[in-house]
Motif scaffolding. Structure first.
Motif, PDB file in Angstrom:
ATOM      1  N   ARG A   1       0.835  -1.197   0.000  1.00 52.26           N
ATOM      2  CA  ARG A   1       0.000   0.000   0.000  1.00 52.26           C
ATOM      3  C   ARG A   1       0.868   1.244   0.000  1.00 52.26           C
ATOM      4  O   ARG A   1       1.965   1.243   0.549  1.00 52.26           O
ATOM      5  CB  ARG A   1      -0.952   0.026   1.202  1.00 52.26           C
ATOM      6  CG  ARG A   1      -0.271   0.094   2.564  1.00 52.26           C
ATOM      7  CD  ARG A   1      -1.319  -0.018   3.655  1.00 52.26           C
ATOM      8  NE  ARG A   1      -0.714  -0.069   4.980  1.00 52.26           N
ATOM      9  CZ  ARG A   1      -0.432   0.999   5.711  1.00 52.26           C
ATOM     10  NH1 ARG A   1      -0.682   2.186   5.218  1.00 52.26           N
ATOM     11  NH2 ARG A   1       0.096   0.884   6.908  1.00 52.26           N
TER      12      ARG A   1
ATOM     13  N   ILE B   1       1.204   5.196   1.170  1.00 50.66           N
ATOM     14  CA  ILE B   1       0.655   6.109   2.181  1.00 50.66           C
ATOM     15  C   ILE B   1       0.833   7.565   1.768  1.00 50.66           C
ATOM     16  O   ILE B   1       0.014   8.416   2.072  1.00 50.66           O
ATOM     17  CB  ILE B   1       1.348   5.865   3.545  1.00 50.66           C
ATOM     18  CG1 ILE B   1       1.023   4.456   4.023  1.00 50.66           C
ATOM     19  CG2 ILE B   1       0.907   6.878   4.577  1.00 50.66           C
ATOM     20  CD1 ILE B   1       1.688   4.061   5.325  1.00 50.66           C
TER      21      ILE B   1
ATOM     22  N   ALA C   1      -8.791   4.830  -0.049  1.00 47.22           N
ATOM     23  CA  ALA C   1      -7.682   4.075   0.531  1.00 47.22           C
ATOM     24  C   ALA C   1      -7.692   2.635   0.036  1.00 47.22           C
ATOM     25  O   ALA C   1      -6.649   2.062  -0.301  1.00 47.22           O
ATOM     26  CB  ALA C   1      -7.762   4.127   2.054  1.00 47.22           C
TER      27      ALA C   1
ATOM     28  N   ILE D   1      -5.881   3.972   7.125  1.00 44.10           N
ATOM     29  CA  ILE D   1      -5.069   4.387   5.970  1.00 44.10           C
ATOM     30  C   ILE D   1      -5.534   5.738   5.442  1.00 44.10           C
ATOM     31  O   ILE D   1      -4.713   6.574   5.034  1.00 44.10           O
ATOM     32  CB  ILE D   1      -5.139   3.311   4.869  1.00 44.10           C
ATOM     33  CG1 ILE D   1      -4.471   2.031   5.345  1.00 44.10           C
ATOM     34  CG2 ILE D   1      -4.481   3.811   3.592  1.00 44.10           C
ATOM     35  CD1 ILE D   1      -4.527   0.902   4.347  1.00 44.10           C
TER      36      ILE D   1
ATOM     37  N   ASN E   1      -3.188   8.883   4.974  1.00 47.04           N
ATOM     38  CA  ASN E   1      -3.071   9.558   3.679  1.00 47.04           C
ATOM     39  C   ASN E   1      -3.231  11.059   3.818  1.00 47.04           C
ATOM     40  O   ASN E   1      -2.487  11.848   3.222  1.00 47.04           O
ATOM     41  CB  ASN E   1      -4.117   9.017   2.713  1.00 47.04           C
ATOM     42  CG  ASN E   1      -3.733   7.669   2.148  1.00 47.04           C
ATOM     43  OD1 ASN E   1      -2.565   7.312   2.120  1.00 47.04           O
ATOM     44  ND2 ASN E   1      -4.721   6.917   1.706  1.00 47.04           N
TER      45      ASN E   1
END
Length: 515
Positions: A3, A5, A30, A121, A125
């Protein structure tokens, strides 16, 4: 899967790419982001480029994108496919659900991210995006633009100079500049309109443009100061009064340069009135930076080239190495002994670097001695043809040479403080041949066969000496040249004074009359 960020809004650009953009704190984005990262890592033709949008600007941004592409979409994220191989607008896929269906259908990939992880998340972000924005703003403030000040900014030359300075040709495309227009209160409304016009240029090198009418703030942290033709606050009826009227403003500028400007400031004096005198006065009243004050002589050089080009039926740019000696805006000597002509149409042709001496191409020597000299003298005396365009171009070209060097092998004329070169008396600003290199200039004292007769030299230097003496009050009347000995004995020892008070500020903001 992996993932990302640091970014939240995704714009996927490749031959068969998908585009996903979302709100920075959106949990659904996300999840979309995580899935898109996984696809990019595992599929060779899948590429992503992420663009983050803050929550407070997301709705307006989404509305603009949809109106532009004639789409209907209201929620975050938004995903589309850009058909870069075919041109035209992108193909809208939809939002979060549509992207999951697309990944399942085409790639047999789905996401099992929990709602709790989506929320974590999303907040990461948002925080990462805010931190990135702050870092970018910090980097911008670390890059200090070149501070350029222009005096008498309501003059026509300033209007023509601004587009050249903001083009990137003078200081370079990688050097940002901030321009400050300095003039008196009466010019404030005009300067405001000039600021708007300058901003309309949308120059990539222009960080800001502003005005200044407060004397005490002038030249604050200036790296470059362009001194244009100044004004006087009263009418003058004699040459002596005109000369003396230059002193208060030069004293003012000198004090402000010493007090406010950057220690490495470069001062360039241009225009068509008393250029040499104003330069030497600025040196007198700003002794700390006297070594970085010069006078522009390329305007006279340009006029001479244009007259010669019309005679030879060629382009002025093909004529090189015209030397201007002496008083730039007064009694000077145009030296053609080193002048060469390139690309001249004749029986003899050569490569682009081939040139011929100009004096070998003009067979009418009487034309040079009489008509050429008379035409130039008339232009200097009346100031005709030396308008805003020529003044601006001459200043900009001189600045460009100062920062980046003059063309290799070419002779450039420049007004500088004499140190006795070529037998010129010390303590006066005199135009002479130089070359620019490494951020400074070098006087071309090694040129051969450019000796000037004692009569011509004395005629030029006596005028400059008298201008200085009359302006400073050491001589009452300006007398035409009669005898070399009479005036060479009057040269004072060069001293530079720093003003001790602001008494000379009086009258600066009153209505001015161009002299």
């Amino acid at each position: 899967m992996t993932r990302r960020i640091g970014d939240t809004t995704e714009l996927i650009r490749a031959m068969f790419d998908r585009v996903s953009q979302g709100r920075a704190d959106c949990p659904y984005y996300a999840k979309t982001e995580l899935l898109a990262d996984y696809l990019q890592k595992n599929l060779p033709d899948f590429r992503i480029h992420k663009i983050t949008q803050r929550p407070e600007v997301w709705e307006d941004w989404l509305k603009d994108v949809c109106e532009k592409n004639k789409w209907s979409h209201k929620n975050s994220p938004i995903i589309w496919r850009e058909l870069l191989d075919r041109g035209g607008k992108g193909l809208l896929l939809g939002g979060y659900n549509e992207f999951l269906e697309h990944a399942q259908l085409y790639y047999d990939v789905t996401s099992s991210m929990t709602t709790e992880l989506m929320m974590v998340i999303a907040q990461e972000n948002l925080g990462a995006h805010i931190e990135k924005e702050q870092e970018e703003e910090g980097l911008k403030t670390c890059i200090n633009p070149l501070q350029v000040w222009i005096t008498s900014a309501s003059a026509p030359a300033c209007y023509n100079l601004i587009p050249i300075l903001t083009s990137g040709e003078v200081f370079g495309m990688h050097t940002e500049i901030s321009i400050t227009l300095f003039d008196n209160n009466q010019a404030e409304e005009y300067l405001k309109s000039l600021v708007l016009e300058t901003q309309d240029l949308a120059s990539p090198v222009l960080r800001s443009v502003s005005i200044c009418t407060k004397v005490e703030e002038a030249f604050c942290q200036a790296h470059v100061i362009v001194v244009l033709d100044d004004s006087t606050d009263k009418e003058v009826f004699t040459l002596e009064d005109c000369l003396r009227s230059r002193v208060p403003l030069c004293r003012l500028y000198g004090y402000l340069i010493e007090k406010n400007a950057h220690e490495s400031v470069r001062v360039i004096v241009g225009g068509k009135t008393f250029v040499n005198l104003k330069t030497v006065l600025l040196m007198r009243y700003a002794p700390r930076v006297a070594h970085n004050i010069i006078a522009v002589a390329l305007g006279v050089e340009g006029e001479a080239k244009a007259i010669l080009a019309r005679k030879l039926k060629t382009a002025p740019s093909y004529i090189k190495d015209v030397i201007i000696w002496g008083n730039i805006s007064g009694n000077n000597y145009v030296d053609l002994r080193k002048t060469r002509v390139y690309r001249y149409e004749s029986a003899i042709w050569g490569p682009l670097h081939y040139s011929r001496p100009l004096l070998n191409l003009i067979f009418d020597s009487e034309w040079i001695k009489r008509e050429f000299v008379a035409t130039l003298k008339n232009l200097t005396a009346t100031g005709r043809q030396f308008g805003g365009i020529l003044a601006a171009h001459s200043i900009a070209t001189t600045l460009k040479y100062w920062y980046h060097g003059s063309p290799p092998g070419e002779i450039v004329s420049l007004g500088i403080l004499s140190e006795g070169q070529f037998g010129i008396p010390k303590g006066i600003v005199f135009s002479m041949p130089v070359k620019f290199e490494n951020g400074t200039w070098v006087v071309l004292t090694d040129l051969k066969d450019i000796e000037i007769s004692e009569q011509i030299m004395t005629r030029m230097t006596s005028d400059l000496i008298q201008e200085k003496l009359v302006a400073l009050g050491d001589k009452i009347h300006f007398q035409p040249y009669q005898s070399a000995a009479d005036f060479l004995n009057q040269i004072p020892q060069t001293t530079f004074e720093k003003p001790q008070s602001l008494e000379f500020l009086n009258g600066f903001e009153r209505k001015t009359v161009e002299s």
